[in-house]
Design a protein around this motif. Structure first.
Motif, short mmCIF file in Angstrom:
data_model
loop_
_atom_site.label_atom_id
_atom_site.label_comp_id
_atom_site.label_asym_id
_atom_site.label_seq_id
_atom_site.Cartn_x
_atom_site.Cartn_y
_atom_site.Cartn_z
N GLU A 177 9.32 40.22 -30.87
CA GLU A 177 8.86 38.85 -30.87
C GLU A 177 9.16 38.25 -29.52
OE1 GLU A 177 7.27 37.26 -33.14
OE2 GLU A 177 7.47 38.58 -34.87
N LYS A 178 8.52 37.13 -29.29
CA LYS A 178 8.83 36.40 -28.07
C LYS A 178 10.22 35.80 -28.17
CE LYS A 178 4.18 35.02 -26.68
NZ LYS A 178 3.30 33.87 -26.40
N VAL A 179 10.95 35.91 -27.10
CA VAL A 179 12.32 35.35 -27.07
C VAL A 179 12.37 34.34 -25.96
CG1 VAL A 179 14.75 35.81 -26.77
CG2 VAL A 179 13.32 37.46 -27.96
N ARG A 180 12.81 33.12 -26.35
CA ARG A 180 12.93 32.03 -25.37
C ARG A 180 14.41 31.78 -25.12
NH1 ARG A 180 9.55 26.81 -26.49
NH2 ARG A 180 7.94 28.35 -26.09
N ILE A 181 14.80 31.80 -23.88
CA ILE A 181 16.20 31.60 -23.49
C ILE A 181 16.36 30.14 -23.09
CG2 ILE A 181 18.02 32.24 -21.88
CD1 ILE A 181 16.67 34.98 -21.63
N LEU A 182 17.32 29.47 -23.70
CA LEU A 182 17.56 28.05 -23.48
C LEU A 182 18.73 27.86 -22.55
CD1 LEU A 182 17.18 26.74 -27.13
CD2 LEU A 182 15.46 26.81 -25.34
N VAL A 183 18.54 26.90 -21.64
CA VAL A 183 19.65 26.51 -20.75
C VAL A 183 20.28 25.24 -21.33
CG1 VAL A 183 20.30 25.81 -18.43
CG2 VAL A 183 18.45 27.48 -18.77
N MET A 184 21.54 25.30 -21.63
CA MET A 184 22.24 24.18 -22.28
C MET A 184 22.47 23.05 -21.28
SD MET A 184 22.47 25.34 -25.27
CE MET A 184 23.53 24.16 -26.00
N ASP A 185 22.12 21.83 -21.72
CA ASP A 185 22.24 20.64 -20.86
C ASP A 185 23.60 20.00 -21.08
OD1 ASP A 185 21.60 18.58 -19.16
OD2 ASP A 185 20.66 17.37 -20.72
N ALA A 186 24.12 19.37 -20.02
CA ALA A 186 25.39 18.60 -20.09
C ALA A 186 25.05 17.13 -20.21
CB ALA A 186 26.25 18.85 -18.86
N ASN A 187 25.89 16.35 -20.99
CA ASN A 187 25.66 14.91 -21.22
C ASN A 187 26.22 14.13 -20.04
OD1 ASN A 187 24.96 12.54 -22.44
ND2 ASN A 187 26.89 12.37 -23.57
N ASP A 188 25.32 13.86 -19.07
CA ASP A 188 25.76 13.16 -17.86
C ASP A 188 24.84 12.00 -17.52
OD1 ASP A 188 23.58 14.64 -17.30
OD2 ASP A 188 24.40 15.58 -15.48
N GLU A 189 23.97 11.63 -18.46
CA GLU A 189 23.05 10.53 -18.22
C GLU A 189 23.25 9.47 -19.29
OE1 GLU A 189 21.05 10.22 -15.73
OE2 GLU A 189 21.30 12.21 -14.87
N SER A 190 23.06 8.17 -18.89
CA SER A 190 23.14 7.04 -19.82
C SER A 190 21.76 6.70 -20.33
CB SER A 190 23.73 5.81 -19.11
OG SER A 190 25.04 6.06 -18.68
N VAL A 234 15.50 5.83 -23.40
CA VAL A 234 15.43 7.27 -23.11
C VAL A 234 16.71 7.70 -22.45
CG1 VAL A 234 12.93 7.24 -22.92
CG2 VAL A 234 14.30 6.81 -20.89
N ASP A 235 17.02 9.00 -22.70
CA ASP A 235 18.20 9.61 -22.08
C ASP A 235 17.73 10.93 -21.51
OD1 ASP A 235 20.63 10.94 -21.49
OD2 ASP A 235 21.67 9.68 -22.97
N LYS A 236 17.94 11.16 -20.18
CA LYS A 236 17.45 12.34 -19.51
C LYS A 236 18.15 13.60 -19.96
CE LYS A 236 16.08 9.74 -15.38
NZ LYS A 236 16.26 9.57 -13.92
N ASP A 237 19.26 13.46 -20.61
CA ASP A 237 19.94 14.63 -21.14
C ASP A 237 19.13 15.22 -22.28
OD1 ASP A 237 22.23 14.46 -19.46
OD2 ASP A 237 22.99 12.80 -20.71
N THR A 238 19.40 16.51 -22.55
CA THR A 238 18.73 17.18 -23.65
C THR A 238 19.74 17.43 -24.76
OG1 THR A 238 19.14 19.35 -22.72
CG2 THR A 238 17.06 18.26 -22.09
N GLY A 272 20.99 13.90 -25.39
CA GLY A 272 19.80 13.11 -25.14
C GLY A 272 19.34 12.32 -26.36
N SER A 273 20.00 12.47 -27.52
CA SER A 273 19.60 11.71 -28.71
C SER A 273 20.13 10.28 -28.61
CB SER A 273 20.13 12.39 -29.97
OG SER A 273 21.55 12.43 -29.96
N ASP A 330 24.08 7.41 -26.68
CA ASP A 330 23.61 8.80 -26.80
C ASP A 330 24.54 9.55 -27.74
OD1 ASP A 330 25.90 9.42 -25.39
OD2 ASP A 330 24.87 9.70 -23.47
N GLY A 331 24.19 10.85 -27.98
CA GLY A 331 24.93 11.62 -28.95
C GLY A 331 26.16 12.29 -28.40
N GLY A 332 26.41 12.22 -27.06
CA GLY A 332 27.58 12.86 -26.49
C GLY A 332 27.38 14.34 -26.30
#
Length: 847
Positions: A104-117, A145-149, A153-154, A200-202
């Motif tokens: 199957e297709k495998v998508r690799i995710l890069v984890m984001d850090a909470n550094d945006e307000s 909006v929050d640029k974090d993911t 980013g929630s 945001d969600g921290g």
């Protein structure tokens, strides 16, 4: 260890479709974290050996408007379908077996850090909301909006001062709503400022709890809506139509305003009902006028319902309000209350009646009517009585227009002919609620007739009187007085007396004077106290009683009287002799006697005690030898004239001649002599002592006999009954010596002979059990009293005096009490003198 196939979020998020039914804003999933089994299905991991049909996840989301949501899955073209979802519940189920070796297709995710307000977009927020927007409605959507993911980013939304706000916000969607149960009102508050916080969600994936937030303000402007009905000002409305008001006159004006203040509409007025064709209202002014004259108005009070309607620019008058107008037809207060009798207007009423009618009785002879010809409140007045209080009461107390006046007896005792022959009072009628307070009065005059309602009453409960004993028959004693306040025959009093003490007295039936019987002889010495009752009675038999106490005053009407035994006395030298005279008067000083020696032969030999009557020789006469030197009379019998005089006024006295025989005779020594000497002045004492000794001896004998009887009765030994005759033993002689005094008159001196009476007492009890005490000797009987010469046979013994009787009399009253004593007194007096003479002869001291 089995390998686990990982499904990327991007794969499934691109396949999820959320249906929104009738929503203004799109629904959204809840982000509950990487390992959650409930939310947006992000980063779901499953083991390849998970059985087909297993419930592996639950999709969960919401709509900002609260509408229901449905769930579904979308797959890329040509890919295998491993899962199915319940569109209503969001339950995801495995429907195809997983195989790790499948490519199957495998998508690799890069984890984001909470550094945006978070940042709010499209600010500033200004919202226009109509005031009639229903509660719970969504009025605006806040976006940040929050640029974090990921969780960083929630965005979550909050309100500051949520309790003081009329609004609420959905924490996930940012939709702003009006609180449930809260409405907006343009007239009360036109602008609301709502402060919103976005967080945001921290950094949850990295374990970083750092949270960023931002704040913004939403301005909510409330728009006025034509939804408020008109409001009447100055309610409640009251108007008055007076009897002099002209037809067409304005009574009052009602005022109503549009409840909407933004662009108020004009008001139109109309009468709905209640006027009955008597009133009208101005369509635009609200002025209400009467269209009939007051005397044509059929009602006293009119309740008129008025409608105020808003007229919009389009001519619509569907918004309206009501008010009630009360119009009272008022009569002018130009008539005071007026009293009427049977023949018209009247201000004086008279009645004749008996005193003390029953309480609660109506005075039926009074025909009184009261009337006020005004109308309404002007015809309302109160009635009350002015005059003696608490005797009568008036009914009714409050009258409207007209009433029959009734007067009722309240206090029967106060309606008393003896206090008031005529009762006069007023009836006052006074208006209640009028400024003028008109009033009028009527006089009521009641003439009372007397009844026999009183009992004759004495001026005192008892009367005390004093009357001299020498008052002649028919003398007035005391006057009693009783009064009966009733009139005529009922007030006439008749007196009478009764009781055991009333025999000697009479009372005049009309005057109440008490006097002695014509034949009555009062004697204080016989009876000095009388008491009886007097009765005062009227013609109906009503009566009262009083008690009369009469004291008979003693009058000095008796002379002292000597006892007849004073004609001859024997005096032993050194001892006095006593004379006694009694005055039969009842009170002092009439019955107090003083004694004196009027004449003596020889003179200056005797002294007498003024109070006691004791006569004794002068102190220098101590023996017969001295007496022989004074007189050659060897018998030594001297005569003394004594006087007994009372202290009354005037005073009475009596004299008598006393012969005194002087002697020195003495008695032999012995116990009997000593006893007789001690009791020479009181023979009753000697007799009493002897009787007492005898009684004691009898009591001792009875006690000894009783003790012996009980001792024999308690003995257990039973002996046969038999008669034993024993020879009487001669007991040892016991002698009781009694000295009897027998005297004779020798030529020179009396000599006493003592005789011995010896008696032997023997024990004659045949059972030899009890030795009785010897029987005490019987007391000797006293010798007979000396014979008193009749008073008429001894005229030479009496010496008349100027102030009293010269003949001694026998005292009836006193001697009746002590008649048996007089003979003994004479005997003991002679014995006393002989004892003293004997003791003097043998040299013993005088007793």
């Amino acid at each position: 260890m089995k390998h686990v196939r990982h499904f990327t979020p991007s794969l499934f998020l691109s396949l999820v479709h959320v249906c929104l039914v009738q929503a203004n804003y799109a629904p959204y999933f809840f982000d509950n974290g990487a390992r959650s089994k409930n939310g947006n299905m992000a980063l779901l991991s499953l083991s390849e050996d998970t059985p087909v049909g297993t419930h592996v996840y639950t999709l969960n989301g919401t709509d900002p408007e609260g509408d229901p949501v449905t769930y579904g899955l979308a797959y890329e073209t040509g890919s295998r379908r491993y899962f199915s979802v319940d569109k209503n519940l969001g339950n995801v189920t495995l429907i195809e077996e997983l195989d790790r070796e499948v490519s199957e297709k495998v998508r690799i995710l890069v984890m984001d850090a909470n550094d945006e307000s978070p940042e709010f977009i499209n600010t500033p927020y200004i919202v226009q909301v109509p005031e009639n927007t229903p509660s719970g409605s969504s009025i605006f959507k806040i976006e940040a909006v929050d640029k974090d993911t990921g969780s960083g980013g929630s965005i979550t939304y909050f309100l500051q001062n949520i309790h003081a706000n009329k609004f609420t916000i959905d924490r996930h969607s940012g939709v702003l709503r009006i609180k449930t149960g809260v409405t907006l009102d343009y007239e009360k508050s036109r602008t609301h400022f709502v402060v919103i916080v976005a967080k945001d969600g921290g950094g949850k994936l990295r374990g970083d709890n750092k949270v960023f937030s931002a704040t913004t303000t939403v301005t909510v402007n409330v728009e006025d809506v034509q939804d408020t009905p008109p409001m009447f000002i100055g309610t409640p409305y009251y108007g008055y139509v007076y009897e002099d008001t002209l037809a067409g006159s304005e009574v009052l004006t009602v005022v109503a305003l549009d409840g909407d203040r933004g662009k108020p509409n004009s008001i139109h007025y109309c009468i709905v009902n209640g006027s009955e064709g008597s009133f009208k209202i101005g369509n635009t002014t609200g002025a209400i006028s009467v269209i009939k004259s007051p005397n044509q108005l059929k009602k006293e009070v009119y309740e008129i319902k008025v409608q105020a309607s808003e007229v919009s620019q389009e001519g619509d008058g569907s918004v309206y309000a009501f008010a009630t107008v009360t119009i009272r037809v008022v009569d002018l207060n130009n008539h005071p209350p007026t009293f009427y009798g049977e023949n018209g207007s009247q201000n004086r009423f008279e009645l004749t009646m008996y005193e003390h009618p029953p309480e609660g009785e109506i005075l039926r002879g009074l025909k009184i009517t009261v009337n006020d010809s005004d109308q309404g409140a002007n015809a309302k007045f109160n009635l009350r009585l002015v005059g003696p209080g608490g005797i009568f009461r008036v009914v009714p107390q409050t009258v409207l227009n007209e009433a029959q006046v009734t007067i009722i007896v309240e206090n029967s005792a106060a309606i008393d002919y003896e206090k008031f022959k005529v009762l006069t009072f007023k009836i006052l009628a006074l208006e209640v609620n009028t400024p003028e307070k008109f009033s009028s009065t009527a006089d009521v005059v009641i003439h009372l007739l007397d009844t026999n309602d009183n009992v004759p009453k004495f001026s005192s409960d008892y009367y005390i009187a004093r009357v001299p004993e020498n008052s002649p028959g028919g003398s007035n004693v005391v006057a009693v007085t009783a009064t009966d306040p009733d009139s005529g025959l009922w007030g006439e009093v008749k007196y009478s007396i009764y009781g055991t003490g009333a025999d000697l007295f009479l009372i005049h039936p009309s005057t109440g004077i008490i006097y002695t019987q014509p034949w009555a002889v009062l004697d204080a010495e016989v009876n000095s106290k009388y008491n009886f009752y007097v009765k005062a009675e009227d013609t109906d038999g009503k009566y009262s009683l009083a008690e009369v106490f009469i004291t008979v005053l003693d009058v000095n009407d008796h002379s002292p009287e000597f006892n007849e035994n004073i004609q001859e006395k024997t005096m032993i030298i050194g001892s006095p002799v006593k004379i006694e005279a009694i005055d039969q008067d009842a009170e002092e000083p009439n019955n107090i006697v003083d004694y004196s020696i009027m004449q003596a032969d020889p003179a200056n030999v005797f002294d007498i005690d003024q109070s006691t009557g004791e006569i004794k020789l002068k102190s220098y006469i101590r023996s017969l030898d001295i007496i022989h030197n004074i007189t050659k009379n060897k018998d030594c019998i001297w005569s003394v004239v004594v006087q007994a005089k009372d202290r009354g006024s005037p005073s009475f006295s009596t004299t008598a001649v006393l012969k005194i025989d002087i002697t020195e005779e003495t008695l032999h020594k012995g116990p009997m002599a000593a006893f007789l000497m001690q009791t020479k002045d009181n023979p009753m004492k000697a007799l009493g002592v002897l009787a007492g000794v005898m009684g004691i001896m009898v009591m001792i004998t009875i006690m000894i006999s009783t003790a012996m009887f009980w001792r024999n009765k308690r003995s257990n030994k039973i002996t046969p009954v038999r008669r034993i005759i024993k020879k009487r033993q001669t007991p040892q002689s016991r002698t009781v010596r009694m000295e009897w005094l027998k005297f004779r008159r020798p030529s020179n001196a009396a000599k006493f002979v003592v005789e011995d009476d010896d008696k032997s007492l023997h024990n004659e009890n045949s059972n030899n059990n009890i030795q009785f005490a010897p029987v005490p000797p019987t007391a000797p009987s006293p010798p007979p009293p000396p014979t008193l010469a009749p008073r008429r046979d001894a005229p030479g013994w009496q010496v008349p005096t100027v102030s009293g009787s010269i003949t001694p009399k026998f005292i009836n009253k006193q001697l009746k009490k002590r008649g048996h004593i007089s003979a003994h007194n004479a005997l003991v007096s002679e014995l006393k003198m002989k004892f003293e003479k004997r003791n003097a002869a043998i040299g013993e001291p005088q007793i």
